[in-house]
Design an enzyme around this catalytic site. Structure first.
Site, PDB file in Angstrom:
ATOM      1  N   ASP A  33      59.582 -51.659 -43.639  1.00  0.00           N
ATOM      2  CA  ASP A  33      58.261 -51.853 -43.537  1.00  0.00           C
ATOM      3  C   ASP A  33      57.617 -50.795 -42.602  1.00  0.00           C
ATOM      4  OD1 ASP A  33      58.882 -53.118 -41.187  1.00  0.00           O
ATOM      5  OD2 ASP A  33      57.818 -55.189 -41.742  1.00  0.00           O
ATOM      6  N   GLY A  34      58.395 -50.078 -41.834  1.00  0.00           N
ATOM      7  CA  GLY A  34      57.575 -49.124 -40.785  1.00  0.00           C
ATOM      8  C   GLY A  34      58.013 -49.747 -39.222  1.00  0.00           C
ATOM      9  N   GLU A  35      58.001 -50.991 -39.061  1.00  0.00           N
ATOM     10  CA  GLU A  35      58.125 -51.531 -37.777  1.00  0.00           C
ATOM     11  C   GLU A  35      59.324 -50.964 -36.945  1.00  0.00           C
ATOM     12  OE1 GLU A  35      58.060 -55.999 -38.064  1.00  0.00           O
ATOM     13  OE2 GLU A  35      55.852 -55.919 -38.574  1.00  0.00           O
ATOM     14  N   GLN A  91      39.799 -44.265 -21.043  1.00  0.00           N
ATOM     15  CA  GLN A  91      38.842 -45.340 -21.394  1.00  0.00           C
ATOM     16  C   GLN A  91      38.697 -46.312 -20.310  1.00  0.00           C
ATOM     17  OE1 GLN A  91      38.969 -46.173 -25.568  1.00  0.00           O
ATOM     18  NE2 GLN A  91      40.175 -44.731 -25.902  1.00  0.00           N
ATOM     19  N   LYS A 184      31.101 -30.187 -14.693  1.00  0.00           N
ATOM     20  CA  LYS A 184      31.433 -30.338 -16.081  1.00  0.00           C
ATOM     21  C   LYS A 184      30.509 -31.340 -16.687  1.00  0.00           C
ATOM     22  CE  LYS A 184      35.181 -32.691 -17.592  1.00  0.00           C
ATOM     23  NZ  LYS A 184      36.786 -32.710 -18.021  1.00  0.00           N
ATOM     24  N   ARG A 186      30.152 -33.604 -20.155  1.00  0.00           N
ATOM     25  CA  ARG A 186      30.985 -33.886 -21.395  1.00  0.00           C
ATOM     26  C   ARG A 186      29.945 -34.603 -22.194  1.00  0.00           C
ATOM     27  NH1 ARG A 186      35.844 -34.166 -23.630  1.00  0.00           N
ATOM     28  NH2 ARG A 186      37.071 -33.794 -21.336  1.00  0.00           N
TER      29      ARG A 186
HETATM   30  C1  R5P Z   1      38.686 -35.922 -17.719  1.00  0.00           C
HETATM   31  O1  R5P Z   1      37.631 -35.588 -17.018  1.00  0.00           O
HETATM   32  C2  R5P Z   1      40.138 -35.135 -17.401  1.00  0.00           C
HETATM   33  O2  R5P Z   1      40.195 -34.919 -16.067  1.00  0.00           O
HETATM   34  C3  R5P Z   1      40.298 -34.015 -18.418  1.00  0.00           C
HETATM   35  O3  R5P Z   1      39.511 -32.821 -17.764  1.00  0.00           O
HETATM   36  C4  R5P Z   1      40.089 -34.139 -19.789  1.00  0.00           C
HETATM   37  O4  R5P Z   1      40.961 -35.150 -19.972  1.00  0.00           O
HETATM   38  C5  R5P Z   1      40.497 -32.805 -20.392  1.00  0.00           C
HETATM   39  O5  R5P Z   1      40.271 -33.173 -21.740  1.00  0.00           O
HETATM   40  P1  R5P Z   1      40.276 -32.017 -22.729  1.00  0.00           P
HETATM   41  O6  R5P Z   1      41.439 -31.125 -22.670  1.00  0.00           O
HETATM   42  O7  R5P Z   1      40.148 -32.456 -23.886  1.00  0.00           O
HETATM   43  O8  R5P Z   1      38.865 -31.183 -22.627  1.00  0.00           O
END
Ligand code: R5P
Length: 282
Positions: A33-35, A91, A184, A186
């Site tokens: 079953d994949g487990e 996260q 940076k 994001r």
């Molecule tokens: C996040 O701030 C981490 O320090 C890395 O910069 C990040 O995980 C890099 O992710 P990606 O290669 O997807 O830009």
């Protein structure tokens, strides 16, 4: 006794050598079953067991819970969990209403099967506080100096403020060079903007340093900025070479000479073993 996860076999073997411990046998299989079906051999009751498993996928998280439980079931007196790469660590907060603190959720789950945790360069050291057992973070960035070639008037460059201490550590281990950082922003997991600094890089070798290269978006944006500034050669060094999707070829196409990573995530670029840094705290 070192008990290896399926995605972390090279590092587990290096750690066994480094700490002069035996390596347990584990077979990894699946039911119809994949487990996951896991079978451990060679652990005697009363042994201290060190489970070594990077949680590089959801499936690897389940496998780690199984490894911890197999160690307990075999009568281990103490279970240490080495998480060379801790998945979900980025996260580390609820970024928007309705989102979980996923790093805390996985840390709590993994705490149930272990007496202590050792991890390597988590995205933020504060994630260690999410475990319900003592957790230690070790720094493997300095080990990345080993494979670097001879560098001309180098700049060790962090793509954002968070990676600046890693750039400093690597510069110190290399022995000479300037440390600099970009800024940076994001927008999404694949869309980032990089704001350069004023440091002159023309004719100089640049080593871009970060904890993780995941999609390669951060590094390829940083390389693009350097391109306009006539840097000599550009290298990428990271502790965790996740290198999802086309990240590696994306970096090479952007002009990166070489990518250096550790074996916390096993990839073709994982030339450096994090074992010496982990062994120091075992
Ligand atoms: C996040 O701030 C981490 O320090 C890395 O910069 C990040 O995980 C890099 O992710 P990606 O290669 O997807 O830009």
């Amino acid at each position: 006794m070192i008990l290896p996860g399926s995605a972390t076999q090279a590092l587990a073997a290096s750690l066994a050598t480094e700490t002069d411990q035996d390596l347990a046998g584990v077979s990894f299989d699946r039911f119809a079953d994949g487990e996951r079906r896991l079978q451990v051999e060679g652990i005697e009751a009363g042994t201290d067991v060190v489970v070594v498993a990077s949680t590089v996928s959801d499936s690897a998280h389940v496998e780690l819970l199984q490894l911890q439980d197999a160690a307990r079931e075999a009568g281990a007196s103490e279970v240490t969990t080495v998480l060379p790469y801790m998945g979900y660590a980025r996260q580390d907060e609820s970024f928007e209403p309705g989102q979980p603190v996923s790093a805390r959720a996985v840390a709590r789950a993994l705490s149930t099967g272990t007496d202590r945790v050792v991890t390597v360069n988590p995205h933020e050291r504060a994630v260690c506080g999410y475990f319900d057992v003592p957790a230690t973070a070790v720094d493997a960035a300095g080990l990345l100096a080993d494979p670097l070639p001879a560098l001309a008037d180098p700049v060790f460059l962090a793509p954002d403020a968070g990676a600046c201490n890693l750039a400093e550590t690597l510069r110190d281990a290399h022995g000479r060079g300037e440390v600099d950082q970009f800024a940076k922003t994001r927008h999404t997991d694949t869309d980032v903007d990089i704001e350069p600094s004023d440091t002159a890089v023309a004719g100089r070798d640049v080593v871009l340093v970060d904890d993780i290269v995941a999609t390669g978006s951060t590094m390829s944006e940083a390389v693009g900025v350097l391109d306009n500034r006539e840097a000599a050669r550009v290298y990428v060094a990271c502790v965790h070479p996740v290198l999802a999707r086309d990240a590696y070829t994306r970096l090479r196409r952007a002009g990166v000479e070489a990518v250096y990573g550790t074996d916390t995530v096993e990839r073709p670029v994982s030339q450096v073993s994090a074992a010496p840094a982990i062994a120091e705290v075992l």
